[in-house]
Motif scaffolding. Structure first.
Motif, PDB file in Angstrom:
ATOM      1  N   VAL A  47       0.854  -1.179   0.000  1.00 51.29           N
ATOM      2  CA  VAL A  47       0.000   0.000   0.000  1.00 51.29           C
ATOM      3  C   VAL A  47       0.899   1.240   0.000  1.00 51.29           C
ATOM      4  CG1 VAL A  47      -1.638   1.321   1.398  1.00 51.29           C
ATOM      5  CG2 VAL A  47      -1.932  -1.144   1.130  1.00 51.29           C
ATOM      6  N   GLY A  48       0.571   2.192  -0.859  1.00 49.62           N
ATOM      7  CA  GLY A  48       1.356   3.423  -0.954  1.00 49.62           C
ATOM      8  C   GLY A  48       2.379   3.418  -2.073  1.00 49.62           C
ATOM      9  N   VAL A  49       2.645   2.251  -2.672  1.00 48.31           N
ATOM     10  CA  VAL A  49       3.546   2.170  -3.822  1.00 48.31           C
ATOM     11  C   VAL A  49       2.691   2.360  -5.068  1.00 48.31           C
ATOM     12  CG1 VAL A  49       5.094   0.676  -5.138  1.00 48.31           C
ATOM     13  CG2 VAL A  49       5.182   0.670  -2.642  1.00 48.31           C
ATOM     14  N   ASP A  50       3.081   3.276  -5.946  1.00 47.94           N
ATOM     15  CA  ASP A  50       2.241   3.640  -7.084  1.00 47.94           C
ATOM     16  C   ASP A  50       2.290   2.668  -8.263  1.00 47.94           C
ATOM     17  OD1 ASP A  50       1.278   5.888  -5.803  1.00 47.94           O
ATOM     18  OD2 ASP A  50       2.857   7.178  -6.580  1.00 47.94           O
ATOM     19  N   ASP A  51       3.278   1.819  -8.346  1.00 42.40           N
ATOM     20  CA  ASP A  51       3.411   0.902  -9.471  1.00 42.40           C
ATOM     21  C   ASP A  51       3.132  -0.527  -9.033  1.00 42.40           C
ATOM     22  OD1 ASP A  51       4.227   2.902 -11.320  1.00 42.40           O
ATOM     23  OD2 ASP A  51       6.253   2.817 -10.498  1.00 42.40           O
ATOM     24  N   TRP A  52       2.542  -1.308  -9.945  1.00 43.08           N
ATOM     25  CA  TRP A  52       2.332  -2.727  -9.672  1.00 43.08           C
ATOM     26  C   TRP A  52       3.631  -3.485  -9.879  1.00 43.08           C
ATOM     27  CZ3 TRP A  52      -1.786  -3.747  -7.102  1.00 43.08           C
ATOM     28  CH2 TRP A  52      -2.950  -3.000  -7.298  1.00 43.08           C
ATOM     29  N   GLU A  53       3.855  -4.497  -9.068  1.00 50.90           N
ATOM     30  CA  GLU A  53       5.012  -5.380  -9.222  1.00 50.90           C
ATOM     31  C   GLU A  53       4.716  -6.319 -10.397  1.00 50.90           C
ATOM     32  OE1 GLU A  53       7.634  -5.535  -6.535  1.00 50.90           O
ATOM     33  OE2 GLU A  53       6.763  -3.668  -5.845  1.00 50.90           O
ATOM     34  N   GLU A  54       5.597  -7.283 -10.653  1.00 54.74           N
ATOM     35  CA  GLU A  54       5.401  -8.227 -11.753  1.00 54.74           C
ATOM     36  C   GLU A  54       4.213  -9.141 -11.498  1.00 54.74           C
ATOM     37  OE1 GLU A  54       8.907 -10.406 -12.897  1.00 54.74           O
ATOM     38  OE2 GLU A  54      10.182  -8.704 -12.425  1.00 54.74           O
ATOM     39  N   ASP A  55       3.658  -9.698 -12.583  1.00 54.07           N
ATOM     40  CA  ASP A  55       2.566 -10.659 -12.484  1.00 54.07           C
ATOM     41  C   ASP A  55       3.032 -11.875 -11.699  1.00 54.07           C
ATOM     42  OD1 ASP A  55       0.388 -12.354 -12.898  1.00 54.07           O
ATOM     43  OD2 ASP A  55       0.995 -12.864 -14.931  1.00 54.07           O
ATOM     44  N   ILE A  56       2.368 -12.174 -10.593  1.00 54.25           N
ATOM     45  CA  ILE A  56       2.772 -13.270  -9.712  1.00 54.25           C
ATOM     46  C   ILE A  56       2.470 -14.629 -10.333  1.00 54.25           C
ATOM     47  CG2 ILE A  56       2.313 -14.349  -7.463  1.00 54.25           C
ATOM     48  CD1 ILE A  56       1.968 -11.507  -6.355  1.00 54.25           C
ATOM     49  N   PHE A  57       1.413 -14.712 -11.161  1.00 55.32           N
ATOM     50  CA  PHE A  57       1.044 -15.995 -11.753  1.00 55.32           C
ATOM     51  C   PHE A  57       2.041 -16.489 -12.797  1.00 55.32           C
ATOM     52  CE2 PHE A  57      -3.819 -15.480 -11.058  1.00 55.32           C
ATOM     53  CZ  PHE A  57      -3.650 -15.735  -9.725  1.00 55.32           C
ATOM     54  N   GLY A  58       2.718 -15.567 -13.484  1.00 53.49           N
ATOM     55  CA  GLY A  58       3.598 -15.994 -14.572  1.00 53.49           C
ATOM     56  C   GLY A  58       2.769 -16.616 -15.681  1.00 53.49           C
ATOM     57  N   ASP A  59       3.043 -17.869 -16.014  1.00 51.08           N
ATOM     58  CA  ASP A  59       2.292 -18.523 -17.089  1.00 51.08           C
ATOM     59  C   ASP A  59       1.137 -19.381 -16.580  1.00 51.08           C
ATOM     60  OD1 ASP A  59       3.817 -20.497 -15.937  1.00 51.08           O
ATOM     61  OD2 ASP A  59       4.643 -21.269 -17.807  1.00 51.08           O
ATOM     62  N   LYS A  60       0.807 -19.270 -15.302  1.00 49.71           N
ATOM     63  CA  LYS A  60      -0.286 -20.055 -14.720  1.00 49.71           C
ATOM     64  C   LYS A  60      -1.577 -19.233 -14.707  1.00 49.71           C
ATOM     65  CE  LYS A  60       2.926 -22.487 -11.778  1.00 49.71           C
ATOM     66  NZ  LYS A  60       3.467 -22.587 -10.449  1.00 49.71           N
ATOM     67  N   VAL A  61      -2.692 -19.923 -14.617  1.00 47.51           N
ATOM     68  CA  VAL A  61      -4.000 -19.286 -14.472  1.00 47.51           C
ATOM     69  C   VAL A  61      -4.774 -20.017 -13.377  1.00 47.51           C
ATOM     70  CG1 VAL A  61      -4.120 -18.513 -16.877  1.00 47.51           C
ATOM     71  CG2 VAL A  61      -5.117 -20.722 -16.234  1.00 47.51           C
ATOM     72  N   VAL A  62      -5.830 -19.369 -12.889  1.00 50.65           N
ATOM     73  CA  VAL A  62      -6.696 -19.996 -11.895  1.00 50.65           C
ATOM     74  C   VAL A  62      -8.099 -20.049 -12.491  1.00 50.65           C
ATOM     75  CG1 VAL A  62      -7.541 -19.941  -9.529  1.00 50.65           C
ATOM     76  CG2 VAL A  62      -5.273 -19.050 -10.035  1.00 50.65           C
ATOM     77  N   ALA A  63      -8.521 -21.238 -12.860  1.00 53.86           N
ATOM     78  CA  ALA A  63      -9.829 -21.446 -13.467  1.00 53.86           C
ATOM     79  C   ALA A  63     -10.925 -21.297 -12.416  1.00 53.86           C
ATOM     80  CB  ALA A  63      -9.884 -22.834 -14.107  1.00 53.86           C
ATOM     81  N   PRO A  64     -12.171 -21.132 -12.850  1.00 54.99           N
ATOM     82  CA  PRO A  64     -13.284 -21.042 -11.896  1.00 54.99           C
ATOM     83  C   PRO A  64     -13.291 -22.242 -10.948  1.00 54.99           C
ATOM     84  CG  PRO A  64     -14.030 -20.505 -14.097  1.00 54.99           C
ATOM     85  CD  PRO A  64     -12.623 -21.003 -14.231  1.00 54.99           C
ATOM     86  N   GLY A  65     -13.427 -21.951  -9.655  1.00 54.37           N
ATOM     87  CA  GLY A  65     -13.476 -22.995  -8.641  1.00 54.37           C
ATOM     88  C   GLY A  65     -12.120 -23.504  -8.175  1.00 54.37           C
ATOM     89  N   GLU A  66     -11.041 -23.085  -8.809  1.00 55.82           N
ATOM     90  CA  GLU A  66      -9.702 -23.549  -8.421  1.00 55.82           C
ATOM     91  C   GLU A  66      -9.095 -22.664  -7.340  1.00 55.82           C
ATOM     92  OE1 GLU A  66      -7.187 -23.871 -11.861  1.00 55.82           O
ATOM     93  OE2 GLU A  66      -8.055 -25.809 -12.426  1.00 55.82           O
ATOM     94  N   THR A  67      -8.081 -23.223  -6.681  1.00 52.04           N
ATOM     95  CA  THR A  67      -7.336 -22.533  -5.633  1.00 52.04           C
ATOM     96  C   THR A  67      -5.857 -22.577  -5.987  1.00 52.04           C
ATOM     97  OG1 THR A  67      -8.939 -23.209  -3.961  1.00 52.04           O
ATOM     98  CG2 THR A  67      -6.763 -22.562  -3.159  1.00 52.04           C
ATOM     99  N   MET A  68      -5.137 -21.496  -5.701  1.00 56.87           N
ATOM    100  CA  MET A  68      -3.689 -21.457  -5.920  1.00 56.87           C
ATOM    101  C   MET A  68      -3.025 -20.874  -4.682  1.00 56.87           C
ATOM    102  SD  MET A  68      -1.378 -19.361  -8.705  1.00 56.87           S
ATOM    103  CE  MET A  68      -1.833 -20.330 -10.122  1.00 56.87           C
ATOM    104  N   GLU A  69      -1.930 -21.511  -4.250  1.00 54.76           N
ATOM    105  CA  GLU A  69      -1.154 -20.959  -3.143  1.00 54.76           C
ATOM    106  C   GLU A  69      -0.212 -19.899  -3.701  1.00 54.76           C
ATOM    107  OE1 GLU A  69       0.323 -23.157   0.488  1.00 54.76           O
ATOM    108  OE2 GLU A  69       2.187 -22.879  -0.641  1.00 54.76           O
ATOM    109  N   ILE A  70      -0.177 -18.764  -3.035  1.00 44.66           N
ATOM    110  CA  ILE A  70       0.635 -17.616  -3.446  1.00 44.66           C
ATOM    111  C   ILE A  70       1.695 -17.358  -2.386  1.00 44.66           C
ATOM    112  CG2 ILE A  70       0.611 -15.119  -3.895  1.00 44.66           C
ATOM    113  CD1 ILE A  70      -0.841 -16.731  -6.024  1.00 44.66           C
ATOM    114  N   THR A  71       2.916 -17.107  -2.819  1.00 49.98           N
ATOM    115  CA  THR A  71       3.979 -16.678  -1.927  1.00 49.98           C
ATOM    116  C   THR A  71       4.527 -15.357  -2.446  1.00 49.98           C
ATOM    117  OG1 THR A  71       4.594 -18.953  -1.398  1.00 49.98           O
ATOM    118  CG2 THR A  71       6.227 -17.250  -0.925  1.00 49.98           C
TER     119      THR A  71
END
Length: 113
Positions: A47-71
């Motif tokens: 919060v307070g940083v004006d730019d978004w960092e890199e896309d955390i997913f990379g080449d992955k996606v999360v389909a409807p109903g799926e769960t992904m662990e994020i670090t």
């Protein structure tokens, strides 16, 4: 010589401590996609940083109903992050943004309701 040995030992101890502290700051949580669309990109920044960092997913996606662990292992010692979720174009779902205390978060469910 003794002074050099003590300095080297202190430096090694500081290095080990900093490595342990950085690892302890990793933020781990789960994202649940409770929408009818495929989640394609996920961005976060403190919060307070004006730019978004890199896309955390990379080449992955999360389909409807799926769960992904994020670090988020950015080495920062902050908890409050802005988040941006982007869906595939064919999902016809507008991008969503939210702010959360990720240190307290175990699971984040994305829904349209």
């Amino acid at each position: 010589m003794r002074k050099t040995l003590l300095s080297a030992a202190a430096l090694a101890a500081a290095f080990i401590t900093s490595m342990t502290a950085a690892k302890a700051e990793d933020l781990v949580f789960k994202i649940v996609n409770n929408t009818p669309g495929t989640l394609e990109r996920f961005y976060s920044s403190p919060v307070g940083v004006d730019d978004w960092e890199e896309d955390i997913f990379g080449d992955k996606v999360v389909a409807p109903g799926e769960t992904m662990e994020i670090t988020i292992a950015d080495g920062r010692s902050v908890c409050k992050y802005d988040m941006r979720f982007e869906f595939t174009e064919d999902s016809k779902i507008e991008d969503l943004e939210d702010s959360q205390d990720l240190c307290e978060l175990g699971t984040y469910t994305i829904s349209l309701h």
